[in-house]
Design a protein around this motif. Sequence first.
Motif, PDB file in Angstrom:
ATOM      1  N   SER A   1       0.747  -1.139  -0.171  1.00 30.49           N
ATOM      2  CA  SER A   1      -0.450   0.658   0.134  1.00 30.49           C
ATOM      3  C   SER A   1       0.997   1.162  -0.684  1.00 30.49           C
ATOM      4  CB  SER A   1      -1.327   0.146   1.373  1.00 30.49           C
ATOM      5  OG  SER A   1      -0.401   0.056   2.581  1.00 30.49           O
ATOM      6  N   ASN A   2      -0.107   2.375  -0.031  1.00 33.43           N
ATOM      7  CA  ASN A   2       0.924   3.571  -0.794  1.00 33.43           C
ATOM      8  C   ASN A   2       1.747   3.972   0.936  1.00 33.43           C
ATOM      9  OD1 ASN A   2       0.491   3.578  -2.903  1.00 33.43           O
ATOM     10  ND2 ASN A   2      -1.943   5.526  -2.216  1.00 33.43           N
ATOM     11  N   LEU A   3       2.920   4.612   1.115  1.00 33.47           N
ATOM     12  CA  LEU A   3       3.751   4.850   2.520  1.00 33.47           C
ATOM     13  C   LEU A   3       3.053   6.373   3.022  1.00 33.47           C
ATOM     14  CD1 LEU A   3       6.683   4.453   1.345  1.00 33.47           C
ATOM     15  CD2 LEU A   3       5.953   3.738   3.647  1.00 33.47           C
ATOM     16  N   ASN A   4       2.494   6.279   3.942  1.00 39.42           N
ATOM     17  CA  ASN A   4       2.391   7.221   4.879  1.00 39.42           C
ATOM     18  C   ASN A   4       3.845   7.892   5.382  1.00 39.42           C
ATOM     19  OD1 ASN A   4       1.082   9.217   6.627  1.00 39.42           O
ATOM     20  ND2 ASN A   4       0.544   7.729   7.802  1.00 39.42           N
ATOM     21  N   TRP A   5       3.573   8.898   4.645  1.00 36.93           N
ATOM     22  CA  TRP A   5       5.390   9.750   4.830  1.00 36.93           C
ATOM     23  C   TRP A   5       5.279  10.386   5.375  1.00 36.93           C
ATOM     24  CZ3 TRP A   5       9.834   8.271   1.876  1.00 36.93           C
ATOM     25  CH2 TRP A   5       8.855   7.201   0.524  1.00 36.93           C
ATOM     26  N   SER A   6       3.998  11.077   5.950  1.00 41.22           N
ATOM     27  CA  SER A   6       4.202  11.682   7.642  1.00 41.22           C
ATOM     28  C   SER A   6       5.253  11.239   8.934  1.00 41.22           C
ATOM     29  CB  SER A   6       2.429  12.412   7.770  1.00 41.22           C
ATOM     30  OG  SER A   6       2.398  11.373   8.391  1.00 41.22           O
ATOM     31  N   ASN A   7       4.927   9.929   8.519  1.00 43.37           N
ATOM     32  CA  ASN A   7       5.505   9.090   9.703  1.00 43.37           C
ATOM     33  C   ASN A   7       6.754   8.598   9.436  1.00 43.37           C
ATOM     34  OD1 ASN A   7       3.028   8.732  10.890  1.00 43.37           O
ATOM     35  ND2 ASN A   7       2.810   7.552   9.786  1.00 43.37           N
TER      36      ASN A   7
ATOM     37  N   LYS B   1      14.056  11.753   9.188  1.00 43.41           N
ATOM     38  CA  LYS B   1      14.415  11.840   8.669  1.00 43.41           C
ATOM     39  C   LYS B   1      15.267  11.267   8.355  1.00 43.41           C
ATOM     40  CE  LYS B   1      14.577  17.142  10.478  1.00 43.41           C
ATOM     41  NZ  LYS B   1      14.861  18.464  11.034  1.00 43.41           N
ATOM     42  N   SER B   2      16.345  10.242   8.817  1.00 45.24           N
ATOM     43  CA  SER B   2      17.294   9.080   8.900  1.00 45.24           C
ATOM     44  C   SER B   2      16.790   8.006   7.793  1.00 45.24           C
ATOM     45  CB  SER B   2      17.536   8.747  10.499  1.00 45.24           C
ATOM     46  OG  SER B   2      16.585   8.262  10.379  1.00 45.24           O
ATOM     47  N   GLU B   3      15.072   7.789   7.746  1.00 44.10           N
ATOM     48  CA  GLU B   3      14.810   6.910   7.012  1.00 44.10           C
ATOM     49  C   GLU B   3      14.298   7.362   6.108  1.00 44.10           C
ATOM     50  OE1 GLU B   3      11.855   3.943  10.143  1.00 44.10           O
ATOM     51  OE2 GLU B   3      10.746   6.051   8.909  1.00 44.10           O
TER      52      GLU B   3
ATOM     53  N   GLU C   1      11.340  -1.120  -4.472  1.00 45.05           N
ATOM     54  CA  GLU C   1      12.857  -1.917  -3.894  1.00 45.05           C
ATOM     55  C   GLU C   1      13.440  -1.163  -2.423  1.00 45.05           C
ATOM     56  OE1 GLU C   1      15.194  -4.615  -2.477  1.00 45.05           O
ATOM     57  OE2 GLU C   1      14.586  -4.849  -3.814  1.00 45.05           O
ATOM     58  N   SER C   2      13.897   0.345  -2.596  1.00 46.60           N
ATOM     59  CA  SER C   2      14.198   1.233  -2.472  1.00 46.60           C
ATOM     60  C   SER C   2      13.394   1.692  -0.718  1.00 46.60           C
ATOM     61  CB  SER C   2      14.702   2.919  -2.957  1.00 46.60           C
ATOM     62  OG  SER C   2      13.830   3.239  -3.430  1.00 46.60           O
ATOM     63  N   GLY C   3      11.908   1.677  -1.085  1.00 42.38           N
ATOM     64  CA  GLY C   3      11.350   1.649   0.052  1.00 42.38           C
ATOM     65  C   GLY C   3      10.261   0.827   0.782  1.00 42.38           C
TER      66      GLY C   3
END
Length: 386
Positions: A263-269, A272-274, A325-327
């Motif tokens: 599913s789509n990522l919740n970028w708000s969670n 910064k390091s990730e 792959e990177s996600g």
Amino acid sequence: MDLRVLSYNCRGLRLGNSDGDKAHRLVIDHLLTDCDILCLQETFLVQQDLSKLNSFNNFFFGAGESTTDFSNSIVRGRIPRGVAILWKKKTMDNCVKMIRMGVDWCIRIHLSFGNKDFLVLCVYLPYECRQNEGDYLNKLAFLNSFMESCNFTSIYVVGDVNADISNVNSKFGKHLSQFCLEHKYIMSSTLMLPHDSYTYISEAWHSTSRLDHCFSSSDTHGPLSSMNILYNLAISDHIPVSFSVKVERLPEVFVGNEGVCQSNLNWSNVTKSELRSYSIKTEELLRKVVLPNEAIRCTDPNCANMKHKVDICTFYDRIIRALIESGKPLHKVVGSSNIKLAGWNMYVAGFHEQAQVATREWAQAGRPRQGPLCKKKKKLTHARYK
């Protein structure tokens, strides 16, 4: 690599080894010497005989669907309809996966050659008459529902679809044309065969029509080549149709790993390091993607160069693969839950089973938005189970 596919309404398949069986099977035995995949319609086999499809020819595996089960009833008259699909053992033993669709008029196989995956569906649709029109539309809706929900976009549908598109008076022909137009399927047989060609000879009216077709998804029409009608094998009312698939021209396919949330990522969670790690990994993988310079620099708005199309599709697939792959580290692995819910078997399990049956019936009918099946599905899933 070229795969040769043939489709034939055989009007009965005899699986025995007697002289009569072999004589009746003369055309089919000849076709098996010149193909990798053979799709058959109107096999007239009972369910008890389907297992013999794996053994009647030493060089082919086979599977089929039947409308008749001898263990349930006595059959009067001939056994109706039935479909089968055969594939060569030597070249495709480890490349083919047969998947049943739960209906007696369609069967499919999934072919995988490295990163090239595609499906071949063998179908037999009702003959044209007013009484069959509703059934015909329901079967088209079922095919569309399957193709839209399928994980693969590379699909060929072949068989006796009983629709003469070239005949302006054919209502089923209009339905099929509208079906392909609305859902962006390509009627490959119409584009690749001569306008005056035919695959059916009416024994009653002594007329000809083209009832056997191949239609494909948008990214599988290009790899088709050398489609022909084998008139020299016309010994009954239907005539075999052949075509070749150039596997190397099919687009590459990437299937996500099981257990990873797609599913789509919740970028708000995302921390910064990730995010920094994701950026570095993405840049590293994208650097390995080779630009198809020739295709990108092409200025022809009506370009028909198949190599350009394949290069662009491959380029897109590799970009998507790199991003997925990177996600992966940002997704949580979803495991199976073994939590036992109190009262499930007593209060809910029965409703759950009824809801599943109603949902399957609704899906097989083409997911109608109204009517008795839709109402039944809503009643059992929303009102009682959920």
